[in-house]
Design an enzyme around this catalytic site. Structure first.
Site, PDB file in Angstrom:
ATOM      1  N   TYR A   1       0.831  -1.205   0.000  1.00 24.65           N
ATOM      2  CA  TYR A   1       0.000   0.000   0.000  1.00 24.65           C
ATOM      3  C   TYR A   1       0.870   1.260   0.000  1.00 24.65           C
ATOM      4  CZ  TYR A   1      -3.944  -3.007   1.460  1.00 24.65           C
ATOM      5  OH  TYR A   1      -4.910  -3.982   1.549  1.00 24.65           O
TER       6      TYR A   1
ATOM      7  N   HIS B   1      -1.647 -12.406   1.430  1.00 23.41           N
ATOM      8  CA  HIS B   1      -2.333 -11.315   0.724  1.00 23.41           C
ATOM      9  C   HIS B   1      -2.891 -11.766  -0.631  1.00 23.41           C
ATOM     10  CE1 HIS B   1      -2.069  -6.697  -0.166  1.00 23.41           C
ATOM     11  NE2 HIS B   1      -3.254  -7.183  -0.417  1.00 23.41           N
TER      12      HIS B   1
HETATM   13  N1  LIG Z   1      -6.342  -7.582   1.150  1.00 17.32           N
HETATM   14  C1  LIG Z   1      -6.594  -7.000   0.026  1.00 17.32           C
HETATM   15  O1  LIG Z   1      -6.277  -7.556  -1.017  1.00 17.32           O
HETATM   16  C2  LIG Z   1      -7.278  -5.669   0.049  1.00 17.32           C
HETATM   17  C3  LIG Z   1      -7.802  -5.124  -1.109  1.00 17.32           C
HETATM   18  C4  LIG Z   1      -8.503  -3.959  -1.034  1.00 17.32           C
HETATM   19  C5  LIG Z   1      -8.626  -3.355   0.208  1.00 17.32           C
HETATM   20  N2  LIG Z   1      -8.094  -3.871   1.327  1.00 17.32           N
HETATM   21  C6  LIG Z   1      -8.204  -3.215   2.643  1.00 17.32           C
HETATM   22  O2  LIG Z   1      -9.566  -2.900   2.871  1.00 17.32           O
HETATM   23  C7  LIG Z   1      -9.673  -1.505   3.136  1.00 17.32           C
HETATM   24  C8  LIG Z   1     -11.013  -1.032   2.679  1.00 17.32           C
HETATM   25  O3  LIG Z   1     -11.113  -1.102   1.269  1.00 17.32           O
HETATM   26  P1  LIG Z   1     -11.380   0.237   0.502  1.00 17.32           P
HETATM   27  O4  LIG Z   1     -10.378   1.240   0.907  1.00 17.32           O
HETATM   28  O5  LIG Z   1     -11.524  -0.097  -0.928  1.00 17.32           O
HETATM   29  O6  LIG Z   1     -12.800   0.626   1.151  1.00 17.32           O
HETATM   30  P2  LIG Z   1     -14.083   1.355   0.607  1.00 17.32           P
HETATM   31  O7  LIG Z   1     -14.777   1.775   1.836  1.00 17.32           O
HETATM   32  O8  LIG Z   1     -14.818   0.500  -0.360  1.00 17.32           O
HETATM   33  O9  LIG Z   1     -13.547   2.600  -0.205  1.00 17.32           O
HETATM   34  C9  LIG Z   1     -12.874   3.641   0.416  1.00 17.32           C
HETATM   35  C10 LIG Z   1     -13.224   4.919  -0.273  1.00 17.32           C
HETATM   36  O10 LIG Z   1     -14.605   5.190  -0.065  1.00 17.32           O
HETATM   37  C11 LIG Z   1     -14.810   6.568   0.080  1.00 17.32           C
HETATM   38  N3  LIG Z   1     -15.433   6.818   1.398  1.00 17.32           N
HETATM   39  C12 LIG Z   1     -15.182   6.246   2.605  1.00 17.32           C
HETATM   40  N4  LIG Z   1     -16.034   6.718   3.540  1.00 17.32           N
HETATM   41  C13 LIG Z   1     -16.829   7.618   2.925  1.00 17.32           C
HETATM   42  C14 LIG Z   1     -17.893   8.433   3.347  1.00 17.32           C
HETATM   43  N5  LIG Z   1     -18.329   8.446   4.604  1.00 17.32           N
HETATM   44  N6  LIG Z   1     -18.478   9.250   2.433  1.00 17.32           N
HETATM   45  C15 LIG Z   1     -18.071   9.266   1.142  1.00 17.32           C
HETATM   46  N7  LIG Z   1     -17.066   8.502   0.685  1.00 17.32           N
HETATM   47  C16 LIG Z   1     -16.458   7.683   1.559  1.00 17.32           C
HETATM   48  C17 LIG Z   1     -13.459   7.249  -0.094  1.00 17.32           C
HETATM   49  O11 LIG Z   1     -13.337   7.518  -1.470  1.00 17.32           O
HETATM   50  P3  LIG Z   1     -12.776   8.942  -2.007  1.00 17.32           P
HETATM   51  O12 LIG Z   1     -11.374   8.987  -1.547  1.00 17.32           O
HETATM   52  O13 LIG Z   1     -12.943   8.815  -3.480  1.00 17.32           O
HETATM   53  O14 LIG Z   1     -13.618   9.983  -1.379  1.00 17.32           O
HETATM   54  C18 LIG Z   1     -12.508   6.137   0.285  1.00 17.32           C
HETATM   55  O15 LIG Z   1     -11.246   6.288  -0.286  1.00 17.32           O
HETATM   56  C19 LIG Z   1      -8.467  -0.892   2.423  1.00 17.32           C
HETATM   57  O16 LIG Z   1      -8.172   0.399   2.865  1.00 17.32           O
HETATM   58  C20 LIG Z   1      -7.422  -1.912   2.743  1.00 17.32           C
HETATM   59  O17 LIG Z   1      -6.949  -1.718   4.063  1.00 17.32           O
HETATM   60  C21 LIG Z   1      -7.445  -5.036   1.248  1.00 17.32           C
END
Ligand SMILES: NC(=O)c1ccc[n+]([C@@H]2O[C@H](COP(=O)([O-])OP(=O)(O)OC[C@H]3O[C@@H](n4cnc5c(N)ncnc54)[C@H](OP(=O)(O)O)[C@@H]3O)[C@@H](O)[C@H]2O)c1
Length: 380
Positions: free
Chosen positions: A63, A123
Protein backbone atom coordinates in the site's frame (compact mmCIF):
# COMPACT_ATOMS: atom_id res chain seq x y z
CA UNK A 1 -19.07 2.23 18.41
CA UNK A 2 -20.45 -1.28 18.09
CA UNK A 3 -18.26 -4.31 18.85
CA UNK A 4 -18.48 -7.92 17.72
CA UNK A 5 -16.72 -11.10 18.86
CA UNK A 6 -13.68 -11.82 16.68
CA UNK A 7 -13.95 -15.43 15.43
CA UNK A 8 -12.69 -18.02 17.90
CA UNK A 9 -11.13 -15.46 20.22
CA UNK A 10 -12.70 -13.43 23.02
CA UNK A 11 -11.47 -10.19 21.47
CA UNK A 12 -14.32 -7.73 20.85
CA UNK A 13 -13.50 -5.84 17.69
CA UNK A 14 -14.99 -2.53 16.60
CA UNK A 15 -17.30 -3.04 13.61
CA UNK A 16 -15.41 -0.21 11.89
CA UNK A 17 -11.77 -0.96 11.11
CA UNK A 18 -9.32 1.52 9.61
CA UNK A 19 -8.09 0.44 6.16
CA UNK A 20 -4.81 2.16 5.33
CA UNK A 21 -4.78 1.80 1.55
CA UNK A 22 -6.36 5.15 0.65
CA UNK A 23 -4.72 7.60 3.02
CA UNK A 24 -4.72 11.32 2.16
CA UNK A 25 -1.89 12.40 -0.14
CA UNK A 26 0.25 15.50 -0.20
CA UNK A 27 -0.90 17.80 -2.92
CA UNK A 28 2.04 18.14 -5.26
CA UNK A 29 0.23 19.99 -8.02
CA UNK A 30 0.58 17.34 -10.76
CA UNK A 31 -0.52 13.69 -10.95
CA UNK A 32 -1.22 12.32 -7.42
CA UNK A 33 1.80 10.44 -6.09
CA UNK A 34 0.51 7.45 -4.05
CA UNK A 35 3.79 7.22 -2.12
CA UNK A 36 3.52 10.73 -0.71
CA UNK A 37 1.09 10.43 2.19
CA UNK A 38 -0.02 13.59 3.96
CA UNK A 39 1.52 12.37 7.17
CA UNK A 40 0.09 14.92 9.58
CA UNK A 41 -3.46 14.46 8.35
CA UNK A 42 -3.24 10.67 8.09
CA UNK A 43 -1.87 10.32 11.62
CA UNK A 44 -4.59 12.56 13.08
CA UNK A 45 -7.29 10.62 11.19
CA UNK A 46 -6.07 7.24 12.44
CA UNK A 47 -5.69 8.51 16.01
CA UNK A 48 -9.08 10.23 15.90
CA UNK A 49 -10.69 6.96 14.78
CA UNK A 50 -8.96 5.08 17.60
CA UNK A 51 -10.07 7.74 20.12
CA UNK A 52 -13.58 7.19 18.72
CA UNK A 53 -13.47 3.47 19.50
CA UNK A 54 -11.81 1.84 16.45
CA UNK A 55 -9.52 -0.96 17.63
CA UNK A 56 -8.46 -2.62 14.35
CA UNK A 57 -6.02 -1.23 11.78
CA UNK A 58 -5.29 -2.89 8.44
CA UNK A 59 -2.33 -2.24 6.17
CA UNK A 60 -0.22 -4.24 3.72
CA UNK A 61 3.28 -4.38 2.26
CA UNK A 62 2.47 -2.71 -1.09
CA UNK A 63 0.00 0.00 0.00
CA UNK A 64 1.16 3.48 -0.93
CA UNK A 65 4.32 1.98 -2.44
CA UNK A 66 5.39 0.67 0.98
CA UNK A 67 4.72 3.92 2.82
CA UNK A 68 1.43 2.83 4.43
CA UNK A 69 3.20 0.46 6.86
CA UNK A 70 5.71 3.20 7.71
CA UNK A 71 2.90 5.70 8.34
CA UNK A 72 0.93 3.23 10.46
CA UNK A 73 4.06 2.66 12.55
CA UNK A 74 4.22 6.38 13.24
CA UNK A 75 0.47 6.72 13.91
CA UNK A 76 0.63 3.95 16.50
CA UNK A 77 3.32 5.66 18.59
CA UNK A 78 2.43 7.52 21.81
CA UNK A 79 0.41 4.68 23.30
CA UNK A 80 -1.83 3.97 20.29
CA UNK A 81 -0.24 0.59 19.50
CA UNK A 82 -1.64 -0.88 22.70
CA UNK A 83 -5.17 0.23 21.80
CA UNK A 84 -5.49 -1.71 18.54
CA UNK A 85 -5.02 -5.02 16.82
CA UNK A 86 -2.64 -4.53 13.91
CA UNK A 87 -2.95 -6.41 10.63
CA UNK A 88 -0.56 -6.54 7.72
CA UNK A 89 -0.04 -8.98 4.88
CA UNK A 90 2.66 -11.15 3.35
CA UNK A 91 3.29 -10.07 -0.28
CA UNK A 92 2.99 -13.63 -1.49
CA UNK A 93 3.71 -12.72 -5.13
CA UNK A 94 7.23 -11.61 -4.10
CA UNK A 95 8.04 -14.82 -2.23
CA UNK A 96 10.38 -17.08 -4.19
CA UNK A 97 11.91 -19.05 -1.29
CA UNK A 98 11.23 -19.66 2.38
CA UNK A 99 14.09 -17.26 3.22
CA UNK A 100 12.04 -14.52 1.53
CA UNK A 101 9.27 -15.04 4.09
CA UNK A 102 11.67 -14.14 6.90
CA UNK A 103 13.11 -11.25 4.92
CA UNK A 104 9.73 -9.61 4.26
CA UNK A 105 8.32 -10.23 7.72
CA UNK A 106 11.40 -8.69 9.34
CA UNK A 107 11.19 -5.72 6.97
CA UNK A 108 7.51 -5.25 7.86
CA UNK A 109 8.20 -5.37 11.61
CA UNK A 110 10.91 -2.79 11.04
CA UNK A 111 8.66 -0.52 8.95
CA UNK A 112 5.86 -0.77 11.51
CA UNK A 113 8.31 -0.33 14.41
CA UNK A 114 6.68 -3.15 16.38
CA UNK A 115 7.87 -6.45 17.88
CA UNK A 116 4.78 -8.33 16.87
CA UNK A 117 1.91 -8.21 14.35
CA UNK A 118 -1.50 -9.33 15.63
CA UNK A 119 -2.90 -10.67 12.36
CA UNK A 120 -0.60 -11.61 9.49
CA UNK A 121 -2.45 -12.41 6.27
CA UNK A 122 -1.49 -14.16 3.07
CA UNK A 123 -2.33 -11.31 0.72
CA UNK A 124 -4.82 -11.65 -2.15
CA UNK A 125 -4.90 -15.42 -2.29
CA UNK A 126 -5.93 -17.46 -5.30
CA UNK A 127 -5.23 -20.98 -6.53
CA UNK A 128 -1.89 -20.10 -8.06
CA UNK A 129 -0.65 -18.36 -4.90
CA UNK A 130 -1.94 -21.22 -2.78
CA UNK A 131 0.33 -23.52 -4.84
CA UNK A 132 3.28 -21.32 -3.85
CA UNK A 133 2.21 -21.58 -0.21
CA UNK A 134 2.05 -25.37 -0.27
CA UNK A 135 5.15 -25.90 -2.42
CA UNK A 136 7.36 -23.66 -0.29
CA UNK A 137 5.92 -24.81 3.05
CA UNK A 138 4.82 -21.30 4.00
CA UNK A 139 2.25 -22.53 6.55
CA UNK A 140 5.08 -24.10 8.56
CA UNK A 141 6.90 -20.79 8.37
CA UNK A 142 3.81 -19.03 9.73
CA UNK A 143 3.50 -21.54 12.59
CA UNK A 144 7.15 -20.86 13.42
CA UNK A 145 6.61 -17.09 13.31
CA UNK A 146 3.71 -17.51 15.78
CA UNK A 147 5.96 -19.59 18.09
CA UNK A 148 8.64 -16.90 17.91
CA UNK A 149 6.06 -14.23 18.73
CA UNK A 150 6.65 -12.24 15.53
CA UNK A 151 3.00 -12.71 14.63
CA UNK A 152 0.05 -13.70 16.78
CA UNK A 153 -2.52 -15.07 14.33
CA UNK A 154 -2.76 -16.05 10.69
CA UNK A 155 -5.39 -15.26 8.07
CA UNK A 156 -5.75 -14.60 4.37
CA UNK A 157 -7.35 -12.09 2.06
CA UNK A 158 -9.23 -13.14 -1.03
CA UNK A 159 -10.81 -11.43 -4.05
CA UNK A 160 -11.64 -13.74 -6.90
CA UNK A 161 -12.16 -17.40 -7.70
CA UNK A 162 -15.16 -17.74 -5.39
CA UNK A 163 -15.26 -21.47 -6.16
CA UNK A 164 -11.88 -21.86 -4.46
CA UNK A 165 -12.82 -19.94 -1.31
CA UNK A 166 -14.25 -22.84 0.73
CA UNK A 167 -11.18 -24.95 -0.05
CA UNK A 168 -9.01 -22.14 1.35
CA UNK A 169 -11.18 -21.92 4.46
CA UNK A 170 -10.80 -25.66 5.08
CA UNK A 171 -7.04 -25.74 4.47
CA UNK A 172 -5.76 -24.30 7.78
CA UNK A 173 -6.86 -23.10 11.21
CA UNK A 174 -7.32 -19.47 10.09
CA UNK A 175 -8.16 -16.71 12.56
CA UNK A 176 -9.78 -14.63 9.86
CA UNK A 177 -10.56 -14.26 6.21
CA UNK A 178 -10.72 -10.89 4.48
CA UNK A 179 -13.15 -10.63 1.58
CA UNK A 180 -14.59 -8.02 -0.72
CA UNK A 181 -18.26 -7.69 0.18
CA UNK A 182 -20.74 -4.94 -0.67
CA UNK A 183 -24.27 -4.81 -2.00
CA UNK A 184 -23.06 -4.92 -5.62
CA UNK A 185 -20.89 -8.01 -5.14
CA UNK A 186 -21.81 -11.47 -6.40
CA UNK A 187 -24.65 -12.65 -4.12
CA UNK A 188 -22.96 -16.04 -3.71
CA UNK A 189 -20.59 -14.37 -1.23
CA UNK A 190 -23.44 -14.36 1.29
CA UNK A 191 -23.27 -18.18 1.39
CA UNK A 192 -19.48 -18.19 1.49
CA UNK A 193 -19.20 -15.90 4.48
CA UNK A 194 -21.86 -17.94 6.30
CA UNK A 195 -19.59 -20.94 5.88
CA UNK A 196 -16.61 -18.99 7.27
CA UNK A 197 -18.65 -17.84 10.26
CA UNK A 198 -19.88 -21.40 10.88
CA UNK A 199 -16.21 -22.37 11.30
CA UNK A 200 -15.67 -19.46 13.73
CA UNK A 201 -13.36 -17.74 11.28
CA UNK A 202 -13.71 -13.96 11.64
CA UNK A 203 -15.05 -12.31 8.48
CA UNK A 204 -13.32 -9.00 7.77
CA UNK A 205 -14.90 -7.09 4.92
CA UNK A 206 -12.85 -4.94 2.56
CA UNK A 207 -14.10 -2.55 -0.12
CA UNK A 208 -17.56 -2.12 1.49
CA UNK A 209 -18.09 0.96 -0.71
CA UNK A 210 -16.52 -0.67 -3.77
CA UNK A 211 -13.53 1.61 -3.34
CA UNK A 212 -15.83 4.66 -2.97
CA UNK A 213 -17.97 4.03 -6.08
CA UNK A 214 -21.07 3.38 -3.96
CA UNK A 215 -20.59 6.69 -2.15
CA UNK A 216 -20.05 9.20 -4.94
CA UNK A 217 -21.50 10.21 -8.35
CA UNK A 218 -24.79 8.41 -7.79
CA UNK A 219 -27.16 8.54 -10.77
CA UNK A 220 -30.34 10.55 -10.19
CA UNK A 221 -32.56 7.42 -10.24
CA UNK A 222 -30.58 6.03 -7.30
CA UNK A 223 -30.70 9.27 -5.36
CA UNK A 224 -34.47 9.26 -5.91
CA UNK A 225 -34.79 5.67 -4.67
CA UNK A 226 -32.89 6.44 -1.46
CA UNK A 227 -34.75 9.71 -0.88
CA UNK A 228 -38.11 7.85 -0.93
CA UNK A 229 -37.11 6.30 2.40
CA UNK A 230 -36.92 9.68 4.20
CA UNK A 231 -33.99 8.44 6.27
CA UNK A 232 -31.50 11.19 5.45
CA UNK A 233 -28.71 8.62 5.22
CA UNK A 234 -25.80 9.24 2.90
CA UNK A 235 -25.14 6.62 0.20
CA UNK A 236 -22.03 5.63 2.19
CA UNK A 237 -24.09 4.97 5.30
CA UNK A 238 -26.58 2.85 3.33
CA UNK A 239 -23.77 0.71 1.92
CA UNK A 240 -21.92 0.28 5.22
CA UNK A 241 -25.11 -0.54 7.09
CA UNK A 242 -25.96 -3.19 4.49
CA UNK A 243 -22.63 -4.93 5.13
CA UNK A 244 -23.01 -4.87 8.90
CA UNK A 245 -26.62 -5.99 8.66
CA UNK A 246 -25.16 -9.48 8.13
CA UNK A 247 -24.56 -11.36 11.40
CA UNK A 248 -21.72 -13.31 9.73
CA UNK A 249 -19.68 -10.15 9.21
CA UNK A 250 -17.27 -9.43 12.05
CA UNK A 251 -16.14 -5.97 10.97
CA UNK A 252 -15.71 -3.84 7.88
CA UNK A 253 -12.63 -1.95 6.82
CA UNK A 254 -13.17 1.50 5.49
CA UNK A 255 -10.38 3.16 3.53
CA UNK A 256 -11.19 6.64 4.75
CA UNK A 257 -9.34 9.42 2.97
CA UNK A 258 -10.28 12.56 4.91
CA UNK A 259 -11.33 13.55 8.40
CA UNK A 260 -14.95 14.17 7.36
CA UNK A 261 -15.25 10.55 6.25
CA UNK A 262 -13.74 9.35 9.52
CA UNK A 263 -16.24 11.47 11.45
CA UNK A 264 -19.22 10.34 9.37
CA UNK A 265 -18.31 6.67 9.53
CA UNK A 266 -17.66 6.77 13.26
CA UNK A 267 -21.12 8.21 13.76
CA UNK A 268 -23.03 6.02 11.33
CA UNK A 269 -21.35 2.81 12.48
CA UNK A 270 -22.63 3.52 15.95
CA UNK A 271 -26.09 2.65 14.63
CA UNK A 272 -25.12 -0.28 12.43
CA UNK A 273 -26.05 -3.33 14.46
CA UNK A 274 -26.82 -6.80 13.12
CA UNK A 275 -30.18 -6.67 11.31
CA UNK A 276 -30.22 -2.87 11.45
CA UNK A 277 -32.13 -2.64 8.14
CA UNK A 278 -35.86 -3.34 7.88
CA UNK A 279 -37.35 -5.57 5.16
CA UNK A 280 -38.46 -2.40 3.34
CA UNK A 281 -34.98 -0.91 3.53
CA UNK A 282 -33.46 -4.12 2.18
CA UNK A 283 -35.89 -3.86 -0.73
CA UNK A 284 -34.61 -0.33 -1.38
CA UNK A 285 -31.08 -1.72 -1.67
CA UNK A 286 -32.37 -4.41 -4.04
CA UNK A 287 -33.90 -1.71 -6.25
CA UNK A 288 -30.68 0.31 -6.19
CA UNK A 289 -28.72 -2.78 -7.21
CA UNK A 290 -31.15 -3.39 -10.07
CA UNK A 291 -30.70 0.18 -11.31
CA UNK A 292 -26.94 -0.17 -11.27
CA UNK A 293 -27.06 -3.58 -12.95
CA UNK A 294 -29.30 -2.31 -15.74
CA UNK A 295 -26.44 -0.02 -16.75
CA UNK A 296 -24.10 -2.97 -17.36
CA UNK A 297 -22.87 -2.93 -20.97
CA UNK A 298 -21.28 -6.38 -21.15
CA UNK A 299 -22.78 -9.26 -19.15
CA UNK A 300 -19.32 -10.59 -18.31
CA UNK A 301 -19.24 -12.45 -14.99
CA UNK A 302 -15.44 -12.24 -14.72
CA UNK A 303 -15.11 -16.06 -14.74
CA UNK A 304 -11.80 -15.70 -16.65
CA UNK A 305 -12.49 -18.70 -18.90
CA UNK A 306 -11.56 -16.53 -21.91
CA UNK A 307 -8.01 -15.90 -20.69
CA UNK A 308 -5.11 -16.33 -21.21
CA UNK A 309 -5.63 -14.81 -24.65
CA UNK A 310 -2.90 -15.76 -27.15
CA UNK A 311 -2.18 -12.03 -27.55
CA UNK A 312 -2.51 -11.30 -23.82
CA UNK A 313 -5.54 -9.05 -24.15
CA UNK A 314 -6.79 -8.77 -20.54
CA UNK A 315 -10.41 -9.32 -21.65
CA UNK A 316 -12.26 -9.45 -18.28
CA UNK A 317 -10.30 -6.43 -16.98
CA UNK A 318 -11.24 -4.37 -20.03
CA UNK A 319 -14.91 -5.34 -19.70
CA UNK A 320 -14.68 -4.48 -15.98
CA UNK A 321 -13.46 -0.97 -16.80
CA UNK A 322 -16.08 -0.53 -19.54
CA UNK A 323 -18.89 -1.61 -17.22
CA UNK A 324 -17.68 0.41 -14.24
CA UNK A 325 -17.40 3.49 -16.38
CA UNK A 326 -21.08 3.18 -17.34
CA UNK A 327 -22.49 1.92 -14.07
CA UNK A 328 -20.75 4.21 -11.61
CA UNK A 329 -20.27 7.34 -13.65
CA UNK A 330 -16.49 7.06 -13.34
CA UNK A 331 -15.55 7.51 -17.00
CA UNK A 332 -12.38 9.50 -16.42
CA UNK A 333 -11.05 7.04 -13.85
CA UNK A 334 -11.74 4.05 -16.15
CA UNK A 335 -10.08 5.82 -19.07
CA UNK A 336 -7.00 6.53 -16.97
CA UNK A 337 -6.79 2.84 -15.97
CA UNK A 338 -7.25 1.77 -19.60
CA UNK A 339 -4.42 4.06 -20.64
CA UNK A 340 -2.18 2.09 -18.30
CA UNK A 341 -3.44 -1.21 -19.76
CA UNK A 342 -2.68 0.11 -23.25
CA UNK A 343 0.81 1.10 -22.18
CA UNK A 344 1.60 -2.29 -20.69
CA UNK A 345 -0.23 -4.63 -23.04
CA UNK A 346 -1.61 -2.51 -25.89
CA UNK A 347 -5.17 -3.26 -24.70
CA UNK A 348 -7.62 -4.23 -27.41
CA UNK A 349 -5.18 -3.20 -30.15
CA UNK A 350 -3.36 -6.53 -29.75
CA UNK A 351 -6.53 -8.50 -30.64
CA UNK A 352 -6.16 -10.44 -33.89
CA UNK A 353 -9.81 -11.56 -33.84
CA UNK A 354 -8.87 -15.26 -33.68
CA UNK A 355 -12.09 -15.87 -31.71
CA UNK A 356 -10.61 -18.47 -29.31
CA UNK A 357 -12.05 -16.46 -26.42
CA UNK A 358 -15.58 -16.67 -27.83
CA UNK A 359 -15.41 -20.47 -28.00
CA UNK A 360 -14.53 -20.55 -24.27
CA UNK A 361 -17.03 -17.98 -22.96
CA UNK A 362 -19.80 -19.72 -20.94
CA UNK A 363 -22.09 -16.69 -21.58
CA UNK A 364 -21.48 -16.96 -25.36
CA UNK A 365 -20.65 -13.25 -25.46
CA UNK A 366 -19.63 -11.68 -28.80
CA UNK A 367 -16.30 -10.79 -27.18
CA UNK A 368 -14.58 -9.38 -30.27
CA UNK A 369 -17.41 -6.92 -30.91
CA UNK A 370 -17.64 -5.94 -27.24
CA UNK A 371 -13.88 -5.35 -27.09
CA UNK A 372 -14.15 -2.92 -30.00
CA UNK A 373 -16.99 -1.06 -28.25
CA UNK A 374 -15.06 -0.97 -24.99
CA UNK A 375 -11.93 0.35 -26.70
CA UNK A 376 -13.95 3.04 -28.46
CA UNK A 377 -15.67 4.06 -25.22
CA UNK A 378 -12.48 4.08 -23.15
CA UNK A 379 -10.40 6.07 -25.62
CA UNK A 380 -12.79 8.85 -26.64
N1 LIG B 1 -6.34 -7.58 1.15
C1 LIG B 1 -6.59 -7.00 0.03
O1 LIG B 1 -6.28 -7.56 -1.02
C2 LIG B 1 -7.28 -5.67 0.05
C3 LIG B 1 -7.80 -5.12 -1.11
C4 LIG B 1 -8.50 -3.96 -1.03
C5 LIG B 1 -8.63 -3.36 0.21
N2 LIG B 1 -8.09 -3.87 1.33
C6 LIG B 1 -8.20 -3.21 2.64
O2 LIG B 1 -9.57 -2.90 2.87
C7 LIG B 1 -9.67 -1.51 3.14
C8 LIG B 1 -11.01 -1.03 2.68
O3 LIG B 1 -11.11 -1.10 1.27
P1 LIG B 1 -11.38 0.24 0.50
O4 LIG B 1 -10.38 1.24 0.91
O5 LIG B 1 -11.52 -0.10 -0.93
O6 LIG B 1 -12.80 0.63 1.15
P2 LIG B 1 -14.08 1.36 0.61
O7 LIG B 1 -14.78 1.77 1.84
O8 LIG B 1 -14.82 0.50 -0.36
O9 LIG B 1 -13.55 2.60 -0.20
C9 LIG B 1 -12.87 3.64 0.42
C10 LIG B 1 -13.22 4.92 -0.27
O10 LIG B 1 -14.60 5.19 -0.07
C11 LIG B 1 -14.81 6.57 0.08
N3 LIG B 1 -15.43 6.82 1.40
C12 LIG B 1 -15.18 6.25 2.60
N4 LIG B 1 -16.03 6.72 3.54
C13 LIG B 1 -16.83 7.62 2.92
C14 LIG B 1 -17.89 8.43 3.35
N5 LIG B 1 -18.33 8.45 4.60
N6 LIG B 1 -18.48 9.25 2.43
C15 LIG B 1 -18.07 9.27 1.14
N7 LIG B 1 -17.07 8.50 0.68
C16 LIG B 1 -16.46 7.68 1.56
C17 LIG B 1 -13.46 7.25 -0.09
O11 LIG B 1 -13.34 7.52 -1.47
P3 LIG B 1 -12.78 8.94 -2.01
O12 LIG B 1 -11.37 8.99 -1.55
O13 LIG B 1 -12.94 8.82 -3.48
O14 LIG B 1 -13.62 9.98 -1.38
C18 LIG B 1 -12.51 6.14 0.28
O15 LIG B 1 -11.25 6.29 -0.29
C19 LIG B 1 -8.47 -0.89 2.42
O16 LIG B 1 -8.17 0.40 2.86
C20 LIG B 1 -7.42 -1.91 2.74
O17 LIG B 1 -6.95 -1.72 4.06
C21 LIG B 1 -7.45 -5.04 1.25
Amino acid sequence: MQYRKFGKSDFKVSTLGFGCMRLPLQSTGGEPDMTKIDETQAISMIRHAIDGGVNYVDTAYPYHGGQSEVLVGKALKDGYREKVKLTTKMPIWLIKSIEDCDKYLDEQLHRLQVDSIDYYLLHAMNKERWNTVTQLGILKFLDKAVMEGKIKHVGFSFHEEIDFFKEMLDAYDWALCQVQFNYMEDRRWEEEIKYAASKDIAVVVMEPLLGGKLAANQPDEIKAEFSKTNTNRTPAEWALRWVLNHPEVTLLLSGMSDMEQVEENLQSMDRATVNNLSIEELKTIDKVRDIYEAKTKVKCTGCNYCVPCPKNVPIPNIFGLYNESNIYNVGEQSKAFYKRVMKAEKGVLSCIECGICETKCPQKLPIIQHLKEAHEHLTT
